[in-house]
Design an enzyme around this catalytic site. Structure first.
Site, PDB file in Angstrom:
ATOM      1  N   SER A  24      41.070  12.481  17.903  1.00 13.63           N
ATOM      2  CA  SER A  24      41.987  12.528  19.056  1.00 13.63           C
ATOM      3  C   SER A  24      42.361  13.962  19.389  1.00 13.63           C
ATOM      4  O   SER A  24      42.868  14.688  18.538  1.00 13.63           O
ATOM      5  CB  SER A  24      43.306  11.822  18.727  1.00 13.63           C
ATOM      6  OG  SER A  24      43.094  10.513  18.357  1.00 13.63           O
ATOM      7  N   HIS A  55      40.044   9.807  23.987  1.00 16.43           N
ATOM      8  CA  HIS A  55      38.721   9.616  23.376  1.00 16.43           C
ATOM      9  C   HIS A  55      37.735   9.303  24.494  1.00 16.43           C
ATOM     10  O   HIS A  55      37.943   8.380  25.271  1.00 16.43           O
ATOM     11  CB  HIS A  55      38.735   8.435  22.396  1.00 16.43           C
ATOM     12  CG  HIS A  55      39.435   8.717  21.116  1.00 16.43           C
ATOM     13  ND1 HIS A  55      38.782   9.031  19.962  1.00 16.43           N
ATOM     14  CD2 HIS A  55      40.748   8.767  20.821  1.00 16.43           C
ATOM     15  CE1 HIS A  55      39.657   9.235  18.997  1.00 16.43           C
ATOM     16  NE2 HIS A  55      40.867   9.083  19.499  1.00 16.43           N
ATOM     17  N   HIS A  77      38.229   2.757  16.127  1.00 15.36           N
ATOM     18  CA  HIS A  77      39.288   2.498  15.155  1.00 15.36           C
ATOM     19  C   HIS A  77      39.387   1.002  14.925  1.00 15.36           C
ATOM     20  O   HIS A  77      39.218   0.210  15.850  1.00 15.36           O
ATOM     21  CB  HIS A  77      40.637   2.991  15.683  1.00 15.36           C
ATOM     22  CG  HIS A  77      40.646   4.423  16.093  1.00 15.36           C
ATOM     23  ND1 HIS A  77      40.256   4.825  17.350  1.00 15.36           N
ATOM     24  CD2 HIS A  77      41.002   5.543  15.425  1.00 15.36           C
ATOM     25  CE1 HIS A  77      40.368   6.139  17.433  1.00 15.36           C
ATOM     26  NE2 HIS A  77      40.815   6.604  16.280  1.00 15.36           N
ATOM     27  N   TYR A  79      42.065  -0.562  14.539  1.00 15.96           N
ATOM     28  CA  TYR A  79      43.211  -1.105  15.295  1.00 15.96           C
ATOM     29  C   TYR A  79      42.846  -1.476  16.725  1.00 15.96           C
ATOM     30  O   TYR A  79      43.591  -2.190  17.399  1.00 15.96           O
ATOM     31  CB  TYR A  79      44.410  -0.141  15.279  1.00 15.96           C
ATOM     32  CG  TYR A  79      44.190   1.179  15.983  1.00 15.96           C
ATOM     33  CD1 TYR A  79      44.125   1.278  17.373  1.00 15.96           C
ATOM     34  CD2 TYR A  79      44.072   2.357  15.249  1.00 15.96           C
ATOM     35  CE1 TYR A  79      43.915   2.483  18.013  1.00 15.96           C
ATOM     36  CE2 TYR A  79      43.870   3.567  15.869  1.00 15.96           C
ATOM     37  CZ  TYR A  79      43.792   3.632  17.253  1.00 15.96           C
ATOM     38  OH  TYR A  79      43.577   4.826  17.867  1.00 15.96           O
ATOM     39  N   GLU A  80      41.684  -1.006  17.203  1.00 14.61           N
ATOM     40  CA  GLU A  80      41.241  -1.414  18.539  1.00 14.61           C
ATOM     41  C   GLU A  80      40.736  -2.847  18.538  1.00 14.61           C
ATOM     42  O   GLU A  80      40.443  -3.404  19.601  1.00 14.61           O
ATOM     43  CB  GLU A  80      40.119  -0.488  19.032  1.00 14.61           C
ATOM     44  CG  GLU A  80      40.574   0.933  19.300  1.00 14.61           C
ATOM     45  CD  GLU A  80      39.399   1.848  19.621  1.00 14.61           C
ATOM     46  OE1 GLU A  80      38.993   1.885  20.791  1.00 14.61           O
ATOM     47  OE2 GLU A  80      38.894   2.515  18.696  1.00 14.61           O
ATOM     48  N   ALA A 107      43.092  13.317  13.581  1.00 15.61           N
ATOM     49  CA  ALA A 107      44.490  13.722  13.695  1.00 15.61           C
ATOM     50  C   ALA A 107      45.250  12.926  12.647  1.00 15.61           C
ATOM     51  O   ALA A 107      44.994  11.740  12.468  1.00 15.61           O
ATOM     52  CB  ALA A 107      45.005  13.396  15.089  1.00 15.61           C
ATOM     53  N   MET A 205      44.729   6.799  10.881  1.00 17.37           N
ATOM     54  CA  MET A 205      44.208   5.456  11.183  1.00 17.37           C
ATOM     55  C   MET A 205      42.690   5.441  11.358  1.00 17.37           C
ATOM     56  O   MET A 205      42.153   4.556  12.024  1.00 17.37           O
ATOM     57  CB  MET A 205      44.884   4.923  12.459  1.00 17.37           C
ATOM     58  CG  MET A 205      46.404   4.925  12.399  1.00 17.37           C
ATOM     59  SD  MET A 205      47.118   4.428  13.973  1.00 17.37           S
ATOM     60  CE  MET A 205      48.837   4.930  13.740  1.00 17.37           C
ATOM     61  N   SER A 206      42.002   6.400  10.775  1.00 18.58           N
ATOM     62  CA  SER A 206      40.540   6.456  10.971  1.00 18.58           C
ATOM     63  C   SER A 206      39.861   6.972   9.714  1.00 18.58           C
ATOM     64  O   SER A 206      40.423   6.928   8.618  1.00 18.58           O
ATOM     65  CB  SER A 206      40.222   7.382  12.159  1.00 18.58           C
ATOM     66  OG  SER A 206      40.531   8.722  11.837  1.00 18.58           O
ATOM     67  N   ASN A 229      51.789  16.164  13.048  1.00 19.32           N
ATOM     68  CA  ASN A 229      53.233  15.852  12.955  1.00 19.32           C
ATOM     69  C   ASN A 229      53.565  15.625  11.487  1.00 19.32           C
ATOM     70  O   ASN A 229      52.662  15.451  10.668  1.00 19.32           O
ATOM     71  CB  ASN A 229      53.544  14.574  13.753  1.00 19.32           C
ATOM     72  CG  ASN A 229      52.677  13.400  13.290  1.00 19.32           C
ATOM     73  OD1 ASN A 229      51.530  13.245  13.745  1.00 19.32           O
ATOM     74  ND2 ASN A 229      53.198  12.607  12.365  1.00 19.32           N
ATOM     75  N   HIS A 241      52.176   9.121  20.727  1.00 16.39           N
ATOM     76  CA  HIS A 241      50.770   9.534  20.844  1.00 16.39           C
ATOM     77  C   HIS A 241      50.693  10.925  21.486  1.00 16.39           C
ATOM     78  O   HIS A 241      49.858  11.756  21.103  1.00 16.39           O
ATOM     79  CB  HIS A 241      50.001   8.501  21.672  1.00 16.39           C
ATOM     80  CG  HIS A 241      48.519   8.754  21.723  1.00 16.39           C
ATOM     81  ND1 HIS A 241      47.752   8.996  20.604  1.00 16.39           N
ATOM     82  CD2 HIS A 241      47.655   8.813  22.773  1.00 16.39           C
ATOM     83  CE1 HIS A 241      46.484   9.184  20.957  1.00 16.39           C
ATOM     84  NE2 HIS A 241      46.402   9.086  22.270  1.00 16.39           N
TER      85      HIS A 241
HETATM   86  N1  HPA Z   1      50.542   8.371  11.155  1.00 15.82           N
HETATM   87  C1  HPA Z   1      49.352   7.754  11.347  1.00 15.82           C
HETATM   88  N2  HPA Z   1      48.382   8.271  12.091  1.00 15.82           N
HETATM   89  C2  HPA Z   1      48.602   9.468  12.658  1.00 15.82           C
HETATM   90  C3  HPA Z   1      49.808  10.160  12.500  1.00 15.82           C
HETATM   91  C4  HPA Z   1      50.831   9.575  11.705  1.00 15.82           C
HETATM   92  O1  HPA Z   1      51.927  10.125  11.516  1.00 15.82           O
HETATM   93  N3  HPA Z   1      49.696  11.323  13.194  1.00 15.82           N
HETATM   94  C5  HPA Z   1      48.456  11.315  13.747  1.00 15.82           C
HETATM   95  N4  HPA Z   1      47.788  10.207  13.429  1.00 15.82           N
END
Ligand code: HPA
Length: 266
Positions: A24, A55, A77, A79-80, A107, A205-206, A229, A241
Site C-alpha cells: 500500500s 493498489h 489480501h 481480508y478482501e 505497510a 494484514m499481508s 503508524n 487507511h
Molecule cells: N495494523 C495492521 N495493519 C497495518 C497497520 C496496523 O497498525 N498499519 C499498516 N498496516
C-alpha cells in the site's frame, strides 16, 4: 485456475528473475523502471483482481540499470475475501515464469517504541496470527513438499545483503518480527499489548501467505516493512487507511533507495 500459458505469452520473452510485491502506497518503484511492459491482472485469465484503494492491479516488467525485474503493483489480501489458495497460485505463477527471488514490501504498524512511523524494518521472521494458510488442501509434490521447513523463510543471505547495503548507503533499517492479522479492522489496544508480549515488532494484514507460498515452491524471500503508524494504544490517535498511506509515503524514500541499490548489486 490462472492461465499460465497465456501469462507466458503476455511476458513476450521477458525473463526477470526478481519480483517485487509493492505494498500500500509503495507502488513508486514501478514508475522508475525503464523499457516497461505492463500486464494488467485483468488480462490474465483466472488471475484475481485487487480491490483495495492505493493498489493498482498490474505487473510492471522493466529494467533498473539493465537488471530486469517484475513489480506487482497491487496484491491480494485475505481480508478482501479471496480464497487463500489463490495467493499460492499467484506466487506459483511467478515461479512458473522464472522468478527465483521475491522482494516483499508492506505497510505495517509498529509495536516497537524504538521503530518510528516513516522508518523501515527488515523482516527477519514472522508469526502467522491470521488463522489462515494459502497451502491448505491437497499438496502438489511437483511444486513443493507437504511439510516444509521455515527456519530460513526470510533468506539469511538476502537479509545480509540488504543489511550491508543499508549500512553503506546510510539507510536506517530496523530488524524484527512481523505478525500477520487477518484484518480488515485495525487491532484493539489489548491485541497490540498481546502481540508485543508474543514478540512481534510490527503488525500487518499481508505478506505471510506470500512468504509461505514462496518458501513452499522454492523462491527466496526478502521482506521489508514500511512502518506507517504505531499500533493502537501505543499512539493516542485513532488509525485510518489515510494515515497508513501517508506513513507509507514517508517511508517510501528509504525503502525505494534500499531496493534500487539491492537490485543494482544483483
Ligand atoms: N495494523 C495492521 N495493519 C497495518 C497497520 C496496523 O497498525 N498499519 C499498516 N498496516
Amino acid at each position: 485456475m490462472i492461465d499460465l500459458n497465456q501469462l507466458h505469452n503476455l511476458m513476450q520473452g521477458h525473463k526477470p528473475e526478481t519480483a517485487i510485491i509493492l505494498g500500500s502506497g509503495l507502488g513508486g518503484i514501478a514508475d522508475i523502471l525503464q523499457d516497461k511492459l505492463i500486464i494488467k491482472y485483468e488480462e490474465i485469465s483466472g488471475f484475481p483482481r485487487s480491490t483495495v484503494a492505493g493498489h493498482n492491479g498490474q505487473f510492471v516488467i522493466g529494467k533498473i540499470d539493465n537488471k530486469e525485474i517484475l513489480c506487482m503493483q497491487g496484491r491480494f489480501h485475505l481480508y478482501e475475501g479471496h480464497n487463500p489458495e489463490i495467493i499460492a497460485k499467484v506466487i506459483q505463477a511467478l515461479k512458473y515464469i522464472g522468478i527465483k527471488q521475491l522482494i516483499i514490501t508492506n505497510a505495517a504498524g509498529s509495536l516497537n517504541p524504538d521503530f518510528h512511523p516513516g522508518e523501515i524494518m527488515l523482516i527477519t521472521d514472522h508469526i502467522n496470527f491470521s488463522g489462515c494458510n494459502p497451502l491448505l488442501g491437497a499438496n502438489d509434490e511437483k511444486i513443493g513438499p507437504r511439510f516444509f521447513d521455515m527456519s530460513n523463510a526470510y533468506d539469511k543471505e538476502l537479509q545480509e545483503k540488504a543489511r550491508n547495503i543499508a549500512k553503506r548507503k546510510n539507510i536506517n533499517l530496523h530488524e524484527g518480527t512481523y505478525l500477520m492479522v487477518l484484518g480488515p479492522n485495525f487491532e484493539t489496544a489489548a491485541e497490540i499489548r498481546a502481540f508485543r508480549i508474543l514478540g512481534a515488532d510490527a503488525v500487518g494484514m499481508s505478506t505471510v501467505p506470500e512468504v509461505l507460498a514462496a518458501v513452499h515452491c522454492g523462491i527466496k524471500v526478502l521482506a521489508i516493512s514500511a512502518l506507517t503508524n504505531f499500533g493502537t494504544g501505543i499512539q493516542a490517535t485513532p488509525l485510518s487507511h489515510e494515515e497508513t498511506l501517508s506513513g507509507a509515503a514517508k517511508a517510501s524514500g528509504s525503502l525505494t533507495d534500499l531496493i534500487i541499490n539491492y537490485i543494482k548489486e544483483e
